[in-house]
Design an enzyme around this catalytic site. Structure first.
Site, PDB file in Angstrom:
ATOM      1  N   GLY A   1       0.717  -1.264   0.005  1.00  0.00           N
ATOM      2  CA  GLY A   1       0.037  -0.071   0.024  1.00  0.00           C
ATOM      3  C   GLY A   1       0.838   1.280   0.110  1.00  0.00           C
ATOM      4  O   GLY A   1       0.304   2.206  -0.122  1.00  0.00           O
TER       5      GLY A   1
ATOM      6  N   GLU B   1       3.877  -6.565   1.492  1.00  0.00           N
ATOM      7  CA  GLU B   1       3.373  -6.981   0.164  1.00  0.00           C
ATOM      8  C   GLU B   1       3.245  -5.645  -0.949  1.00  0.00           C
ATOM      9  O   GLU B   1       2.226  -5.398  -1.275  1.00  0.00           O
ATOM     10  CB  GLU B   1       1.928  -7.700   0.346  1.00  0.00           C
ATOM     11  CG  GLU B   1       1.753  -8.844   1.328  1.00  0.00           C
ATOM     12  CD  GLU B   1       0.495  -8.984   1.424  1.00  0.00           C
ATOM     13  OE1 GLU B   1      -0.606  -8.414   1.269  1.00  0.00           O
ATOM     14  OE2 GLU B   1       0.127 -10.348   1.752  1.00  0.00           O
ATOM     15  N   PRO B   2       4.569  -5.070  -1.150  1.00  0.00           N
ATOM     16  CA  PRO B   2       4.454  -3.909  -1.899  1.00  0.00           C
ATOM     17  C   PRO B   2       4.113  -4.303  -3.451  1.00  0.00           C
ATOM     18  O   PRO B   2       4.421  -5.372  -3.885  1.00  0.00           O
ATOM     19  CB  PRO B   2       5.852  -3.469  -1.672  1.00  0.00           C
ATOM     20  CG  PRO B   2       6.731  -4.605  -1.452  1.00  0.00           C
ATOM     21  CD  PRO B   2       6.119  -5.422  -0.863  1.00  0.00           C
ATOM     22  N   GLY B   3       3.246  -3.404  -4.193  1.00  0.00           N
ATOM     23  CA  GLY B   3       2.902  -3.907  -5.469  1.00  0.00           C
ATOM     24  C   GLY B   3       3.546  -2.479  -6.068  1.00  0.00           C
ATOM     25  O   GLY B   3       4.538  -2.524  -6.939  1.00  0.00           O
TER      26      GLY B   3
ATOM     27  N   TYR C   1     -10.362   5.961 -11.269  1.00  0.00           N
ATOM     28  CA  TYR C   1      -9.838   6.478  -9.866  1.00  0.00           C
ATOM     29  C   TYR C   1      -9.591   7.924 -10.139  1.00  0.00           C
ATOM     30  O   TYR C   1      -9.590   8.515  -9.172  1.00  0.00           O
ATOM     31  CB  TYR C   1      -8.638   5.565  -9.430  1.00  0.00           C
ATOM     32  CG  TYR C   1      -8.498   4.322  -9.374  1.00  0.00           C
ATOM     33  CD1 TYR C   1      -9.405   3.580  -8.872  1.00  0.00           C
ATOM     34  CD2 TYR C   1      -7.509   3.556  -9.752  1.00  0.00           C
ATOM     35  CE1 TYR C   1      -9.429   2.269  -8.640  1.00  0.00           C
ATOM     36  CE2 TYR C   1      -7.594   2.229  -9.587  1.00  0.00           C
ATOM     37  CZ  TYR C   1      -8.487   1.350  -9.204  1.00  0.00           C
ATOM     38  OH  TYR C   1      -8.329   0.209  -9.086  1.00  0.00           O
TER      39      TYR C   1
ATOM     40  N   CYS D   1     -15.082   4.486 -27.602  1.00  0.00           N
ATOM     41  CA  CYS D   1     -16.263   4.920 -27.496  1.00  0.00           C
ATOM     42  C   CYS D   1     -17.027   5.169 -26.236  1.00  0.00           C
ATOM     43  O   CYS D   1     -17.869   4.537 -25.850  1.00  0.00           O
ATOM     44  CB  CYS D   1     -17.120   4.300 -28.467  1.00  0.00           C
ATOM     45  SG  CYS D   1     -16.483   4.131 -30.133  1.00  0.00           S
ATOM     46  N   GLU D   2     -16.272   6.037 -25.110  1.00  0.00           N
ATOM     47  CA  GLU D   2     -16.797   6.297 -23.955  1.00  0.00           C
ATOM     48  C   GLU D   2     -16.520   7.666 -23.555  1.00  0.00           C
ATOM     49  O   GLU D   2     -15.256   8.018 -23.639  1.00  0.00           O
ATOM     50  CB  GLU D   2     -16.234   5.279 -23.135  1.00  0.00           C
ATOM     51  CG  GLU D   2     -16.436   3.910 -23.159  1.00  0.00           C
ATOM     52  CD  GLU D   2     -17.817   3.323 -22.613  1.00  0.00           C
ATOM     53  OE1 GLU D   2     -18.477   4.200 -21.740  1.00  0.00           O
ATOM     54  OE2 GLU D   2     -18.292   2.283 -22.777  1.00  0.00           O
TER      55      GLU D   2
ATOM     56  N   TYR E   1      -0.626  -1.644 -12.038  1.00  0.00           N
ATOM     57  CA  TYR E   1      -2.028  -1.382 -12.539  1.00  0.00           C
ATOM     58  C   TYR E   1      -2.472  -0.876 -13.824  1.00  0.00           C
ATOM     59  O   TYR E   1      -3.296   0.008 -14.040  1.00  0.00           O
ATOM     60  CB  TYR E   1      -2.890  -0.816 -11.432  1.00  0.00           C
ATOM     61  CG  TYR E   1      -2.771  -1.464  -9.941  1.00  0.00           C
ATOM     62  CD1 TYR E   1      -3.092  -2.542  -9.611  1.00  0.00           C
ATOM     63  CD2 TYR E   1      -1.912  -0.603  -9.138  1.00  0.00           C
ATOM     64  CE1 TYR E   1      -2.746  -3.281  -8.367  1.00  0.00           C
ATOM     65  CE2 TYR E   1      -1.531  -1.269  -7.566  1.00  0.00           C
ATOM     66  CZ  TYR E   1      -1.953  -2.572  -7.588  1.00  0.00           C
ATOM     67  OH  TYR E   1      -1.657  -3.297  -6.245  1.00  0.00           O
TER      68      TYR E   1
END
Ligand SMILES: *Cc1c(COP(=O)(O)O)cnc(C)c1O
Length: 420
Positions: A239, A274-276, A317, A343-344, A372
């Site tokens: 985190g 647990e670093p990502g 986000y 198309c959004e 991510y």
């Protein structure tokens, strides 16, 4: 810290001009720096050196197996959240005894797969799951090593979608109910209690939430001890945030270690981290090409060839990614939305951004895209998933080919009556 820098106004990945890579691969393209990855992993290793610990890289941030191999060779374990991630971790040579498995919805098939692979432990998120693990372990005639993921009810002060440590969240077991769960676990014949786990959220930019959560968890482990339940592994989750713009300066792993180690010292536990994001985030960029410029009502639209299917963080986000030209030209700045071809209306990489007015065909680099980014990409609008390149010094390697049109129908089956 990262290794994407300008030399004579041209963006380099380590010692390779980004433009040179693109000439070979095309866009959109993810580029990762070998050196940055190792620097970030080693920052954790050095910070926690001297205290027994295992670093378990959170695969969901970036599961490319070349990246996993780099981290594994440098001593990293893995935090996985699905059978698929366990498969990738094993395939990349990560030792089972350095793999922990979290997630609220592990299936019996996945539990059996993890037991057969003898992972270090399951981070269990409910009593139903505990019962399921006990059952599958019984069938396989093994004892399942577990930690319970407790929810310490600590506000990580981050985006609501990436906050996980409050009572209202689906994750973990509320800490005031955890005692009952540990008692249940201690009665189950095929369960071996090994540890305790917590993970309060992502992109956390202060050490205080980590310290507060850890204090709660440690007080709880003391309570467990008085009941004869010993905790060997304390998994503090991941985190730690990264800097997405020049202004923010989140804590370094060293700061995290300085904040938590003094509290841990008198407890005889092995720490799991647990670093990502803080390992791969700033080790990757997404390079995209400007297709068209279009005058909007009160700003310009810069239409690029990467969309929300390639990098969805801005869309879901509202995440900020710095976007810079691959060739710097010192032009006037204009207020722009940098948007993709999908198309959004939610398909954008940046909103209301003052950037140098780019020209058609020019390359832009989306910074901080190594976590991510590709891992959350999709084939929406039948867009092929991007290629990935690893740079190491003066060399670069394609570590994932761009998908082909045929990849878009791989696995589909057409019933006979529709053929011909
Ligand atoms: C997502 C996740 C992580 C990694 O989070 P980062 O913010 O990328 O460091 C670690 N542990 C668990 C259980 C997670 O779900």
């Amino acid at each position: 810290m990262h290794n994407f820098t300008y030399k004579n106004r041209e963006l380099y990945a380590e010692e390779v001009p980004v433009k040179k890579i693109i000439e070979k691969t095309g866009t959109p393209l993810y580029i990762y720096s070998h050196k940055t990855l190792l620097t970030h992993l080693n920052a954790y290793r050095e910070a926690f050196d001297g205290y027994p610990h295992i670093i378990c890289f959170a695969l969901k941030a970036n599961p490319n197996t070349s990246i996993l191999r780099i981290l594994s060779k440098a001593g990293s374990g893995a935090d996985v959240v699905s059978g698929g991630e366990l498969f990738l971790a094993k395939k990349s040579g990560i030792p089972s005894q350095k793999i922990v498995y979290a997630g609220v919805g592990k299936t019996e098939e996945e539990i059996a797969y993890a037991l057969k692979n003898r992972i270090l432990m399951f981070n269990v998120e409910s009593s139903d799951e505990l019962m399921a693990i006990n059952k599958v372990a019984g069938r396989l005639k093994v004892k399942a090593p577990i930690a319970l993921r407790v929810n310490p009810d600590i506000d990580a002060k981050t985006h609501p979608y990436i906050s996980t440590g409050l009572k209202k969240h689906k994750f973990g077991i509320p800490i005031d109910e955890a005692l009952e769960h540990y008692k249940l676990a201690s009665r189950l014949p095929n369960i071996k209690i090994l540890g305790i786990h917590k993970h309060i959220g992502s992109q956390i930019t202060k050490t205080t939430p980590f310290v507060d959560a850890l204090k709660k968890v440690l007080a709880f482990t003391d309570e467990l001890k008085s009941l004869g339940i010993t905790i060997e592994y304390l998994d503090m989750g991941g985190g730690l945030g990264i800097s997405y713009s020049e202004e923010d300066e989140p804590p370094h792993p060293r700061d995290l270690a300085r904040a938590v180690l003094p509290i841990l010292k008198k407890h005889k536990v092995t720490l799991i981290i647990e670093p990502g994001r803080s390992i791969t985030g700033n080790a990757g960029i997404l390079v995209t090409k400007v297709l068209y410029l279009k005058k909007g009502h009160d700003k310009e639209f810069v239409i690029v060839d990467a969309g929300m299917n390639d990098l969805i963080r801005p869309s879901i986000y509202g995440a900020y990614h710095n976007i810079i030209p691959v060739l710097k030209k010192n032009r006037n700045k204009v207020l722009s939305d940098i948007v993709g071809p999908i198309c959004e209306s939610g398909d954008f990489l940046a909103k209301d951004r003052k950037i140098e007015r780019p020209s058609q065909g020019e390359l832009l680099a989306v910074m901080g895209a190594g976590a991510y980014g590709f891992s959350m990409s999709s084939n929406y609008n039948a867009r092929r998933r991007a290629a990935e390149v690893l740079v190491k010094g003066k060399e670069f390697f394609v570590i994932r080919e761009r998908q082909t049109y045929n990849d878009l129908v791989r696995g589909e089956k057409v019933p006979d009556f529709l053929k011909g």
